[in-house]
Design a protein around this motif. Structure first.
Motif, PDB file in Angstrom:
ATOM      1  N   LYS A 277       0.838  -1.205   0.000  1.00  0.00           N
ATOM      2  CA  LYS A 277       0.000   0.000   0.000  1.00  0.00           C
ATOM      3  C   LYS A 277       0.874   1.257   0.000  1.00  0.00           C
ATOM      4  CE  LYS A 277      -3.747   2.164   2.611  1.00  0.00           C
ATOM      5  NZ  LYS A 277      -4.644   2.028   3.754  1.00  0.00           N
ATOM      6  N   LYS A 278       1.909   1.229   0.835  1.00  0.00           N
ATOM      7  CA  LYS A 278       2.897   2.302   0.862  1.00  0.00           C
ATOM      8  C   LYS A 278       4.267   1.658   1.002  1.00  0.00           C
ATOM      9  CE  LYS A 278       0.724   6.505   2.468  1.00  0.00           C
ATOM     10  NZ  LYS A 278       0.842   7.614   3.436  1.00  0.00           N
ATOM     11  N   PHE A 279       5.195   2.075   0.138  1.00  0.00           N
ATOM     12  CA  PHE A 279       6.542   1.518   0.147  1.00  0.00           C
ATOM     13  C   PHE A 279       7.527   2.601  -0.251  1.00  0.00           C
ATOM     14  CE2 PHE A 279      10.176  -0.283  -2.076  1.00  0.00           C
ATOM     15  CZ  PHE A 279      10.606  -1.252  -1.171  1.00  0.00           C
ATOM     16  N   ALA A 280       8.704   2.588   0.386  1.00  0.00           N
ATOM     17  CA  ALA A 280       9.797   3.480  -0.002  1.00  0.00           C
ATOM     18  C   ALA A 280      11.114   2.757   0.210  1.00  0.00           C
ATOM     19  CB  ALA A 280       9.765   4.763   0.823  1.00  0.00           C
ATOM     20  N   TRP A 281      12.052   3.009  -0.687  1.00  0.00           N
ATOM     21  CA  TRP A 281      13.420   2.500  -0.551  1.00  0.00           C
ATOM     22  C   TRP A 281      14.301   3.740  -0.507  1.00  0.00           C
ATOM     23  CZ3 TRP A 281      14.944  -2.517  -3.395  1.00  0.00           C
ATOM     24  CH2 TRP A 281      16.203  -2.950  -2.989  1.00  0.00           C
ATOM     25  N   ILE A 282      14.945   3.938   0.638  1.00  0.00           N
ATOM     26  CA  ILE A 282      15.660   5.187   0.890  1.00  0.00           C
ATOM     27  C   ILE A 282      17.083   4.897   1.347  1.00  0.00           C
ATOM     28  CG2 ILE A 282      15.697   7.281   2.301  1.00  0.00           C
ATOM     29  CD1 ILE A 282      12.677   6.796   2.734  1.00  0.00           C
ATOM     30  N   GLN A 283      18.005   5.704   0.866  1.00  0.00           N
ATOM     31  CA  GLN A 283      19.375   5.651   1.358  1.00  0.00           C
ATOM     32  C   GLN A 283      19.549   6.843   2.299  1.00  0.00           C
ATOM     33  OE1 GLN A 283      22.536   6.064  -1.591  1.00  0.00           O
ATOM     34  NE2 GLN A 283      23.430   4.213  -0.755  1.00  0.00           N
ATOM     35  N   ASP A 284      19.929   6.566   3.554  1.00  0.00           N
ATOM     36  CA  ASP A 284      20.071   7.659   4.517  1.00  0.00           C
ATOM     37  C   ASP A 284      21.367   8.444   4.262  1.00  0.00           C
ATOM     38  OD1 ASP A 284      22.236   6.397   5.908  1.00  0.00           O
ATOM     39  OD2 ASP A 284      20.889   5.505   7.385  1.00  0.00           O
ATOM     40  N   ARG A 285      21.572   9.490   5.032  1.00  0.00           N
ATOM     41  CA  ARG A 285      22.723  10.371   4.801  1.00  0.00           C
ATOM     42  C   ARG A 285      24.059   9.702   5.084  1.00  0.00           C
ATOM     43  NH1 ARG A 285      24.072  13.590   9.707  1.00  0.00           N
ATOM     44  NH2 ARG A 285      22.731  12.849  11.393  1.00  0.00           N
ATOM     45  N   PHE A 286      24.027   8.516   5.710  1.00  0.00           N
ATOM     46  CA  PHE A 286      25.244   7.761   5.973  1.00  0.00           C
ATOM     47  C   PHE A 286      25.525   6.735   4.879  1.00  0.00           C
ATOM     48  CE2 PHE A 286      23.227   8.885  10.026  1.00  0.00           C
ATOM     49  CZ  PHE A 286      24.192   9.758  10.524  1.00  0.00           C
ATOM     50  N   GLY A 287      24.558   6.545   3.973  1.00  0.00           N
ATOM     51  CA  GLY A 287      24.709   5.582   2.891  1.00  0.00           C
ATOM     52  C   GLY A 287      24.018   4.255   3.130  1.00  0.00           C
ATOM     53  N   VAL A 288      23.389   4.081   4.312  1.00  0.00           N
ATOM     54  CA  VAL A 288      22.673   2.840   4.619  1.00  0.00           C
ATOM     55  C   VAL A 288      21.303   2.889   3.954  1.00  0.00           C
ATOM     56  CG1 VAL A 288      21.699   1.407   6.464  1.00  0.00           C
ATOM     57  CG2 VAL A 288      23.912   2.544   6.801  1.00  0.00           C
ATOM     58  N   SER A 289      20.907   1.788   3.321  1.00  0.00           N
ATOM     59  CA  SER A 289      19.611   1.725   2.630  1.00  0.00           C
ATOM     60  C   SER A 289      18.552   1.091   3.520  1.00  0.00           C
ATOM     61  CB  SER A 289      19.736   0.904   1.346  1.00  0.00           C
ATOM     62  OG  SER A 289      20.528   1.598   0.418  1.00  0.00           O
ATOM     63  N   TRP A 290      17.356   1.660   3.446  1.00  0.00           N
ATOM     64  CA  TRP A 290      16.201   1.210   4.219  1.00  0.00           C
ATOM     65  C   TRP A 290      15.038   0.994   3.271  1.00  0.00           C
ATOM     66  CZ3 TRP A 290      16.834   0.904   9.547  1.00  0.00           C
ATOM     67  CH2 TRP A 290      17.983   1.521  10.068  1.00  0.00           C
ATOM     68  N   GLN A 291      14.387  -0.153   3.382  1.00  0.00           N
ATOM     69  CA  GLN A 291      13.131  -0.391   2.686  1.00  0.00           C
ATOM     70  C   GLN A 291      12.037  -0.322   3.756  1.00  0.00           C
ATOM     71  OE1 GLN A 291      12.785  -3.507  -0.369  1.00  0.00           O
ATOM     72  NE2 GLN A 291      14.888  -4.067   0.191  1.00  0.00           N
ATOM     73  N   LEU A 292      11.064   0.553   3.536  1.00  0.00           N
ATOM     74  CA  LEU A 292       9.965   0.706   4.478  1.00  0.00           C
ATOM     75  C   LEU A 292       8.664   0.357   3.781  1.00  0.00           C
ATOM     76  CD1 LEU A 292      11.904   3.619   4.953  1.00  0.00           C
ATOM     77  CD2 LEU A 292      10.870   3.023   7.115  1.00  0.00           C
ATOM     78  N   THR A 293       7.839  -0.421   4.462  1.00  0.00           N
ATOM     79  CA  THR A 293       6.575  -0.844   3.861  1.00  0.00           C
ATOM     80  C   THR A 293       5.442  -0.734   4.865  1.00  0.00           C
ATOM     81  OG1 THR A 293       5.498  -2.590   2.570  1.00  0.00           O
ATOM     82  CG2 THR A 293       6.856  -3.304   4.414  1.00  0.00           C
ATOM     83  N   TYR A 294       4.254  -0.467   4.350  1.00  0.00           N
ATOM     84  CA  TYR A 294       3.027  -0.500   5.145  1.00  0.00           C
ATOM     85  C   TYR A 294       1.941  -1.089   4.272  1.00  0.00           C
ATOM     86  CZ  TYR A 294      -1.310   0.766   7.365  1.00  0.00           C
ATOM     87  OH  TYR A 294      -2.562   0.701   7.915  1.00  0.00           O
ATOM     88  N   ASN A 295       1.269  -2.117   4.789  1.00  0.00           N
ATOM     89  CA  ASN A 295       0.182  -2.755   4.038  1.00  0.00           C
ATOM     90  C   ASN A 295      -1.121  -2.603   4.786  1.00  0.00           C
ATOM     91  OD1 ASN A 295       1.346  -3.853   1.632  1.00  0.00           O
ATOM     92  ND2 ASN A 295       2.573  -5.113   2.992  1.00  0.00           N
TER      93      ASN A 295
END
Length: 125
Positions: free
Chosen positions: A107-125
């Motif tokens: 329903k909602k998803f984002a793939w983000i690289q933070d300011r340190f270079g670590v990647s995060w995938q966030l999801t909400y269904n």
């Protein structure tokens, strides 16, 4: 095999990253944190986030590589408010690899690289 753990190696920003992650994720627990002698550089830290154990340190050796977006921390959010808030915070100084949206599989998803270079995938269904 005794264990398998996510390991994040920074180059001088580990302490700052840990502090930032504690602000983003109230559930983040720091099990242990030791510094290099006469420094704020992290010799080793052990963090826990919702069952995920992470080891974090600052490398004493400079490397020609950093984090890759293809390796990421996957977070399942409990509400739309939570995902909206986390995405906004992580994007400060970071970049969206896949902006927050409905991609069909979430329903909602984002793939983000933070300011340190670590990647995060966030999801909400």
């Amino acid at each position: 095999m005794k264990s398998a753990t996510t390991f994040l190696m920074f180059q001088g920003q580990a302490n700052e990253a840990i502090q930032q992650y504690q602000q983003w994720f109230s559930e983040l627990q720091v099990e242990s944190l030791t510094y290099m002698e006469n420094s704020q550089q992290v010799a080793m830290a052990v963090l826990h986030l919702k069952g995920l154990k992470m080891m974090v340190n600052d490398s004493v050796i400079q490397h020609n590589f950093t984090f890759t977006p293809s390796t990421s921390i996957f977070v399942e959010c409990e509400s739309e408010e939570e995902i909206d808030s986390l995405v906004a915070q992580i994007l400060e100084g970071g970049q969206a690899l896949m902006p927050l949206d409905n991609y069909g599989f979430s329903k909602k998803f984002a793939w983000i690289q933070d300011r340190f270079g670590v990647s995060w995938q966030l999801t909400y269904n």
